[in-house]
Scaffold this motif. Structure first.
Motif, PDB file in Angstrom:
ATOM      1  N   VAL A 139       0.840  -1.200   0.000  1.00  0.00           N
ATOM      2  CA  VAL A 139       0.000   0.000   0.000  1.00  0.00           C
ATOM      3  C   VAL A 139       0.875   1.251   0.000  1.00  0.00           C
ATOM      4  O   VAL A 139       1.993   1.242   0.506  1.00  0.00           O
ATOM      5  N   THR A 140       0.340   2.313  -0.574  1.00  0.00           N
ATOM      6  CA  THR A 140       1.084   3.574  -0.619  1.00  0.00           C
ATOM      7  C   THR A 140       0.869   4.413   0.632  1.00  0.00           C
ATOM      8  O   THR A 140       1.742   5.194   1.006  1.00  0.00           O
ATOM      9  N   ASP A 141      -0.283   4.273   1.274  1.00  0.00           N
ATOM     10  CA  ASP A 141      -0.606   5.038   2.479  1.00  0.00           C
ATOM     11  C   ASP A 141      -1.197   4.074   3.498  1.00  0.00           C
ATOM     12  O   ASP A 141      -2.354   3.662   3.376  1.00  0.00           O
ATOM     13  N   LEU A 142      -0.401   3.704   4.493  1.00  0.00           N
ATOM     14  CA  LEU A 142      -0.825   2.688   5.456  1.00  0.00           C
ATOM     15  C   LEU A 142      -2.054   3.116   6.252  1.00  0.00           C
ATOM     16  O   LEU A 142      -2.986   2.335   6.415  1.00  0.00           O
ATOM     17  N   ASN A 143      -2.064   4.344   6.744  1.00  0.00           N
ATOM     18  CA  ASN A 143      -3.200   4.786   7.559  1.00  0.00           C
ATOM     19  C   ASN A 143      -4.501   4.781   6.762  1.00  0.00           C
ATOM     20  O   ASN A 143      -5.547   4.361   7.272  1.00  0.00           O
ATOM     21  N   GLU A 144      -4.450   5.242   5.529  1.00  0.00           N
ATOM     22  CA  GLU A 144      -5.632   5.225   4.675  1.00  0.00           C
ATOM     23  C   GLU A 144      -6.094   3.787   4.419  1.00  0.00           C
ATOM     24  O   GLU A 144      -7.287   3.487   4.503  1.00  0.00           O
ATOM     25  N   ALA A 145      -5.152   2.898   4.143  1.00  0.00           N
ATOM     26  CA  ALA A 145      -5.495   1.502   3.886  1.00  0.00           C
ATOM     27  C   ALA A 145      -6.077   0.838   5.133  1.00  0.00           C
ATOM     28  O   ALA A 145      -7.031   0.053   5.032  1.00  0.00           O
ATOM     29  N   ILE A 146      -5.533   1.153   6.306  1.00  0.00           N
ATOM     30  CA  ILE A 146      -6.075   0.593   7.553  1.00  0.00           C
ATOM     31  C   ILE A 146      -7.546   0.967   7.686  1.00  0.00           C
ATOM     32  O   ILE A 146      -8.378   0.118   8.013  1.00  0.00           O
ATOM     33  N   GLU A 147      -7.868   2.205   7.441  1.00  0.00           N
ATOM     34  CA  GLU A 147      -9.264   2.647   7.558  1.00  0.00           C
ATOM     35  C   GLU A 147     -10.168   1.914   6.560  1.00  0.00           C
ATOM     36  O   GLU A 147     -11.290   1.542   6.893  1.00  0.00           O
ATOM     37  N   ILE A 148      -9.678   1.717   5.350  1.00  0.00           N
ATOM     38  CA  ILE A 148     -10.468   0.991   4.339  1.00  0.00           C
ATOM     39  C   ILE A 148     -10.769  -0.421   4.827  1.00  0.00           C
ATOM     40  O   ILE A 148     -11.923  -0.873   4.779  1.00  0.00           O
ATOM     41  N   TYR A 149      -9.766  -1.139   5.296  1.00  0.00           N
ATOM     42  CA  TYR A 149      -9.969  -2.529   5.720  1.00  0.00           C
ATOM     43  C   TYR A 149     -10.788  -2.615   7.003  1.00  0.00           C
ATOM     44  O   TYR A 149     -11.540  -3.570   7.185  1.00  0.00           O
ATOM     45  N   LYS A 150     -10.664  -1.623   7.887  1.00  0.00           N
ATOM     46  CA  LYS A 150     -11.548  -1.571   9.059  1.00  0.00           C
ATOM     47  C   LYS A 150     -12.999  -1.383   8.612  1.00  0.00           C
ATOM     48  O   LYS A 150     -13.912  -2.033   9.134  1.00  0.00           O
ATOM     49  N   ASN A 151     -13.215  -0.477   7.651  1.00  0.00           N
ATOM     50  CA  ASN A 151     -14.570  -0.217   7.158  1.00  0.00           C
ATOM     51  C   ASN A 151     -15.172  -1.417   6.460  1.00  0.00           C
ATOM     52  O   ASN A 151     -16.393  -1.607   6.482  1.00  0.00           O
ATOM     53  N   ILE A 152     -14.336  -2.235   5.834  1.00  0.00           N
ATOM     54  CA  ILE A 152     -14.834  -3.476   5.231  1.00  0.00           C
ATOM     55  C   ILE A 152     -15.385  -4.390   6.309  1.00  0.00           C
ATOM     56  O   ILE A 152     -16.302  -5.162   6.079  1.00  0.00           O
ATOM     57  N   GLY A 153     -14.828  -4.275   7.509  1.00  0.00           N
ATOM     58  CA  GLY A 153     -15.290  -5.094   8.626  1.00  0.00           C
ATOM     59  C   GLY A 153     -14.290  -6.135   9.086  1.00  0.00           C
ATOM     60  O   GLY A 153     -14.632  -7.017   9.868  1.00  0.00           O
ATOM     61  N   LEU A 154     -13.036  -6.021   8.618  1.00  0.00           N
ATOM     62  CA  LEU A 154     -12.023  -6.973   9.061  1.00  0.00           C
ATOM     63  C   LEU A 154     -11.522  -6.599  10.449  1.00  0.00           C
ATOM     64  O   LEU A 154     -11.505  -5.427  10.831  1.00  0.00           O
ATOM     65  N   GLN A 208      13.183  -5.353   7.234  1.00  0.00           N
ATOM     66  CA  GLN A 208      12.532  -5.374   5.919  1.00  0.00           C
ATOM     67  C   GLN A 208      12.226  -3.969   5.399  1.00  0.00           C
ATOM     68  O   GLN A 208      11.728  -3.819   4.284  1.00  0.00           O
ATOM     69  N   LYS A 209      12.453  -2.956   6.226  1.00  0.00           N
ATOM     70  CA  LYS A 209      12.171  -1.560   5.876  1.00  0.00           C
ATOM     71  C   LYS A 209      10.702  -1.352   5.513  1.00  0.00           C
ATOM     72  O   LYS A 209      10.367  -0.706   4.519  1.00  0.00           O
ATOM     73  N   VAL A 210       9.829  -1.927   6.360  1.00  0.00           N
ATOM     74  CA  VAL A 210       8.387  -1.794   6.157  1.00  0.00           C
ATOM     75  C   VAL A 210       7.692  -1.554   7.486  1.00  0.00           C
ATOM     76  O   VAL A 210       8.203  -1.899   8.552  1.00  0.00           O
ATOM     77  N   GLU A 211       6.511  -0.967   7.374  1.00  0.00           N
ATOM     78  CA  GLU A 211       5.570  -0.946   8.482  1.00  0.00           C
ATOM     79  C   GLU A 211       4.406  -1.802   8.032  1.00  0.00           C
ATOM     80  O   GLU A 211       3.927  -1.680   6.904  1.00  0.00           O
ATOM     81  N   THR A 212       3.967  -2.686   8.907  1.00  0.00           N
ATOM     82  CA  THR A 212       2.886  -3.607   8.571  1.00  0.00           C
ATOM     83  C   THR A 212       1.659  -3.323   9.419  1.00  0.00           C
ATOM     84  O   THR A 212       1.763  -2.780  10.520  1.00  0.00           O
ATOM     85  N   ALA A 213       0.531  -3.708   8.887  1.00  0.00           N
ATOM     86  CA  ALA A 213      -0.725  -3.705   9.648  1.00  0.00           C
ATOM     87  C   ALA A 213      -1.388  -5.044   9.365  1.00  0.00           C
ATOM     88  O   ALA A 213      -1.443  -5.487   8.213  1.00  0.00           O
ATOM     89  N   PHE A 214      -1.869  -5.703  10.411  1.00  0.00           N
ATOM     90  CA  PHE A 214      -2.481  -7.021  10.260  1.00  0.00           C
ATOM     91  C   PHE A 214      -3.964  -6.983  10.579  1.00  0.00           C
ATOM     92  O   PHE A 214      -4.400  -6.309  11.519  1.00  0.00           O
ATOM     93  N   GLU A 272      -2.009  -8.794   5.510  1.00  0.00           N
ATOM     94  CA  GLU A 272      -0.893  -7.975   5.967  1.00  0.00           C
ATOM     95  C   GLU A 272      -0.731  -6.822   4.980  1.00  0.00           C
ATOM     96  O   GLU A 272      -0.459  -7.041   3.805  1.00  0.00           O
ATOM     97  N   LEU A 273      -0.936  -5.607   5.466  1.00  0.00           N
ATOM     98  CA  LEU A 273      -0.687  -4.428   4.646  1.00  0.00           C
ATOM     99  C   LEU A 273       0.766  -4.034   4.854  1.00  0.00           C
ATOM    100  O   LEU A 273       1.259  -4.027   5.988  1.00  0.00           O
ATOM    101  N   LEU A 274       1.458  -3.698   3.761  1.00  0.00           N
ATOM    102  CA  LEU A 274       2.881  -3.387   3.809  1.00  0.00           C
ATOM    103  C   LEU A 274       3.127  -2.006   3.227  1.00  0.00           C
ATOM    104  O   LEU A 274       2.762  -1.745   2.076  1.00  0.00           O
ATOM    105  N   ALA A 275       3.735  -1.123   4.010  1.00  0.00           N
ATOM    106  CA  ALA A 275       4.095   0.208   3.532  1.00  0.00           C
ATOM    107  C   ALA A 275       5.591   0.408   3.758  1.00  0.00           C
ATOM    108  O   ALA A 275       6.140   0.020   4.796  1.00  0.00           O
TER     109      ALA A 275
END
Length: 134
Positions: free
Chosen positions: A12-27, A38-44, A53-56
């Protein structure tokens, strides 16, 4: 031996935006973690027994940043859970699969990971992973 799909990795290009999208989906949001190696920030997000796993990228020179520059934000890899990652690497090498990692490295949650080269799977990046205590 491969046990199950552990997670699907999505660049993903924007982790915070993607987190909100997946929360809104209901995950079910599990949390974030920076994996310096790995030079990434992840959200599970938990989905049944598996995860998204979202990777930014945290560094413009990281593999995820390069992937996004080339492909945009999209599916990055499929991770397969194994009990013994070293034995699985050896098994796959013995079957003439090309491994990016012939030695496991540290991934999110301290787990051990290794990637198979997409040339070996006709284009899909596969990760094998084992829990930190396995």
């Amino acid at each position: 031996m491969i046990k199950k799909i552990d997670h699907l990795g999505i660049a993903v290009t924007d982790l915070n935006e993607a987190i909100e999208i997946y929360k809104n989906i209901g995950l079910e949001f599990v949390g974030t973690e920076v994996v310096d190696e790995q030079k990434v920030e992840t959200a599970f997000f938990k989905v049944g027994e598996s995860y998204f796993e979202l990777l930014a990228a945290t560094d413009p020179a990281s593999p995820i940043a390069k992937f996004i520059d080339k492909n945009g934000g999209r599916m990055h890899h499929i991770a397969l859970a194994v009990d013994d990652i070293e034995a699985e690497i050896e098994r796959l090498l013995g079957l003439d699969f090309e491994m990016i990692d012939t030695v496991p490295r540290k991934g999110a949650h301290g787990n051990l990971i290794a990637f198979m080269h997409p040339r070996s799977t006709k284009g899909t990046l596969l990760e094998i992973c084992s829990k930190a205590n396995s």
